[in-house]
Design a protein around this motif. Structure first.
Motif, PDB file in Angstrom:
ATOM      1  N   PRO A 126       0.837  -1.203   0.000  1.00  0.00           N
ATOM      2  CA  PRO A 126       0.000   0.000   0.000  1.00  0.00           C
ATOM      3  C   PRO A 126       0.877   1.260   0.000  1.00  0.00           C
ATOM      4  O   PRO A 126       2.051   1.208   0.375  1.00  0.00           O
ATOM      5  CB  PRO A 126      -0.783  -0.113   1.313  1.00  0.00           C
ATOM      6  N   ASP A 127       0.297   2.376  -0.396  1.00  0.00           N
ATOM      7  CA  ASP A 127       1.088   3.606  -0.360  1.00  0.00           C
ATOM      8  C   ASP A 127       1.268   4.052   1.092  1.00  0.00           C
ATOM      9  O   ASP A 127       0.604   3.580   2.003  1.00  0.00           O
ATOM     10  CB  ASP A 127       0.450   4.700  -1.218  1.00  0.00           C
ATOM     11  N   ASP A 128       2.209   4.982   1.274  1.00  0.00           N
ATOM     12  CA  ASP A 128       2.551   5.419   2.624  1.00  0.00           C
ATOM     13  C   ASP A 128       1.359   5.987   3.374  1.00  0.00           C
ATOM     14  O   ASP A 128       1.194   5.741   4.578  1.00  0.00           O
ATOM     15  CB  ASP A 128       3.673   6.470   2.564  1.00  0.00           C
ATOM     16  N   ALA A 129       0.529   6.745   2.699  1.00  0.00           N
ATOM     17  CA  ALA A 129      -0.599   7.384   3.374  1.00  0.00           C
ATOM     18  C   ALA A 129      -1.562   6.340   3.940  1.00  0.00           C
ATOM     19  O   ALA A 129      -2.033   6.459   5.086  1.00  0.00           O
ATOM     20  CB  ALA A 129      -1.331   8.314   2.400  1.00  0.00           C
ATOM     21  N   ALA A 130      -1.841   5.300   3.156  1.00  0.00           N
ATOM     22  CA  ALA A 130      -2.762   4.257   3.614  1.00  0.00           C
ATOM     23  C   ALA A 130      -2.182   3.483   4.783  1.00  0.00           C
ATOM     24  O   ALA A 130      -2.878   3.188   5.768  1.00  0.00           O
ATOM     25  CB  ALA A 130      -3.089   3.308   2.460  1.00  0.00           C
ATOM     26  N   ARG A 131      -0.915   3.158   4.717  1.00  0.00           N
ATOM     27  CA  ARG A 131      -0.299   2.395   5.801  1.00  0.00           C
ATOM     28  C   ARG A 131      -0.201   3.232   7.071  1.00  0.00           C
ATOM     29  O   ARG A 131      -0.422   2.734   8.175  1.00  0.00           O
ATOM     30  CB  ARG A 131       1.102   1.930   5.382  1.00  0.00           C
ATOM     31  N   THR A 132       0.142   4.498   6.912  1.00  0.00           N
ATOM     32  CA  THR A 132       0.244   5.367   8.083  1.00  0.00           C
ATOM     33  C   THR A 132      -1.116   5.535   8.754  1.00  0.00           C
ATOM     34  O   THR A 132      -1.222   5.500   9.983  1.00  0.00           O
ATOM     35  CB  THR A 132       0.816   6.736   7.679  1.00  0.00           C
ATOM     36  N   ALA A 133      -2.155   5.697   7.947  1.00  0.00           N
ATOM     37  CA  ALA A 133      -3.502   5.858   8.510  1.00  0.00           C
ATOM     38  C   ALA A 133      -3.926   4.607   9.275  1.00  0.00           C
ATOM     39  O   ALA A 133      -4.518   4.697  10.365  1.00  0.00           O
ATOM     40  CB  ALA A 133      -4.499   6.157   7.392  1.00  0.00           C
ATOM     41  N   GLU A 134      -3.599   3.438   8.739  1.00  0.00           N
ATOM     42  CA  GLU A 134      -3.964   2.190   9.413  1.00  0.00           C
ATOM     43  C   GLU A 134      -3.230   2.055  10.749  1.00  0.00           C
ATOM     44  O   GLU A 134      -3.813   1.688  11.767  1.00  0.00           O
ATOM     45  CB  GLU A 134      -3.632   1.005   8.511  1.00  0.00           C
ATOM     46  N   ARG A 135      -1.955   2.364  10.749  1.00  0.00           N
ATOM     47  CA  ARG A 135      -1.185   2.282  11.996  1.00  0.00           C
ATOM     48  C   ARG A 135      -1.632   3.332  13.003  1.00  0.00           C
ATOM     49  O   ARG A 135      -1.647   3.084  14.207  1.00  0.00           O
ATOM     50  CB  ARG A 135       0.301   2.480  11.684  1.00  0.00           C
ATOM     51  N   VAL A 189       4.255  10.137  14.385  1.00  0.00           N
ATOM     52  CA  VAL A 189       5.570   9.770  13.850  1.00  0.00           C
ATOM     53  C   VAL A 189       5.743   8.260  13.836  1.00  0.00           C
ATOM     54  O   VAL A 189       6.218   7.680  12.849  1.00  0.00           O
ATOM     55  CB  VAL A 189       6.688  10.429  14.690  1.00  0.00           C
ATOM     56  N   VAL A 190       5.341   7.605  14.919  1.00  0.00           N
ATOM     57  CA  VAL A 190       5.471   6.148  15.001  1.00  0.00           C
ATOM     58  C   VAL A 190       4.675   5.472  13.886  1.00  0.00           C
ATOM     59  O   VAL A 190       5.116   4.489  13.290  1.00  0.00           O
ATOM     60  CB  VAL A 190       5.004   5.645  16.381  1.00  0.00           C
ATOM     61  N   ALA A 191       3.514   6.014  13.588  1.00  0.00           N
ATOM     62  CA  ALA A 191       2.658   5.425  12.553  1.00  0.00           C
ATOM     63  C   ALA A 191       3.310   5.475  11.172  1.00  0.00           C
ATOM     64  O   ALA A 191       2.989   4.664  10.303  1.00  0.00           O
ATOM     65  CB  ALA A 191       1.316   6.150  12.511  1.00  0.00           C
ATOM     66  N   ALA A 192       4.235   6.398  10.979  1.00  0.00           N
ATOM     67  CA  ALA A 192       4.878   6.575   9.665  1.00  0.00           C
ATOM     68  C   ALA A 192       6.279   5.991   9.620  1.00  0.00           C
ATOM     69  O   ALA A 192       7.064   6.321   8.730  1.00  0.00           O
ATOM     70  CB  ALA A 192       4.931   8.065   9.326  1.00  0.00           C
ATOM     71  N   TYR A 193       6.582   5.074  10.547  1.00  0.00           N
ATOM     72  CA  TYR A 193       7.947   4.552  10.637  1.00  0.00           C
ATOM     73  C   TYR A 193       8.474   3.975   9.324  1.00  0.00           C
ATOM     74  O   TYR A 193       9.634   4.153   8.983  1.00  0.00           O
ATOM     75  CB  TYR A 193       8.019   3.463  11.713  1.00  0.00           C
TER      76      TYR A 193
END
Length: 223
Positions: A172-181, A202-206
């Motif tokens: 998935p793209d970064d935005a989708a993965r960050t939102a899920e985390r 920040v942790v969500a976008a590791y």
């Protein structure tokens, strides 16, 4: 009088069967089914030939994996890196390109981490990285150590990123993965985990591009 029978010669490569076609088939299998999907037999089945037809090119799975890794490294634009007047921007570009190339085929990553990069293109890529780092003014020994440090950083971040994906899944793209985390971290109790709760964004976008570049910049700053 009987006619003499000429000796049988060893069969040559099957017409239409090339190293390029084999590597393309291997990559399709890994992209669809992950690392476990790759074997000489599975590639042969994918191509509609008997396994022994591949032995002219690759005797073992290890040979196939090594060639696959070297083929992926061949997609890096090493000439552009060497032509960059700024050694640091060239290193950043190479690191980012390698990360993107491997993450486009995450199923290959565990195979390469086990086998390593040891083919001719890997040696050339390593030489280019050493040249770029030497342009930054590092002594020879430090250049070699810095090269290893950067390689382990790139491969380590790629391995962590790829490990989160099920076999055959697209990244998935970064935005989708960050939102899920971020949703998963939303339940962190600030009373028990105050620093985690405060740093949740920040942790969500590791595993995203921004974090990768942040770490790479800090390594290069230190060097």
């Amino acid at each position: 009088m009987t006619e003499s029978v000429p000796p049988r010669s060893r069969p040559g490569p099957r017409r239409g069967l090339t190293e390029r076609a084999i590597l393309d088939a291997a990559l399709r299998l890994v992209d669809a089914g992950g690392a476990e999907a790759l074997s000489v037999r599975s590639v042969a089945a994918e191509m509609g030939v008997a396994p022994n037809a591949l032995y002219t090119y690759f005797r073992t799975k290890a040979d196939l994996v090594a060639a696959l890794g070297d083929d992926l490294l061949g997609r890096l634009d090493l000439d552009a890196a060497l032509g960059d007047a700024d050694w640091r921007s060239a290193v950043v570009r190479l690191a980012a390109d390698l990360r993107a190339t491997l993450l486009a085929h995450p199923g290959v990553v565990p195979l390469l981490l086990h086998a390593g990069f040891a083919g001719p293109r890997a040696l050339v890529a390593g030489e280019v990285l050493l040249e770029l780092l030497s342009r930054g003014g590092l002594p020879a020994d430090d250049t070699a150590r810095a090269s290893y440090l950067l390689q382990t950083y790139v491969l380590g971040t790629v391995a962590l990123d790829a490990a989160e994906l099920p076999p055959g899944a697209a990244r998935p793209d970064d935005a989708a993965r960050t939102a899920e985390r971020r949703r998963a971290l939303g339940g962190a109790d600030p009373a028990l985990l105050p620093r985690t709760a405060a740093a949740a964004d920040v942790v969500a976008a590791y595993n995203g591009d921004a974090q990768f570049r942040w770490g790479l910049d800090r390594l290069l700053d230190g060097l």
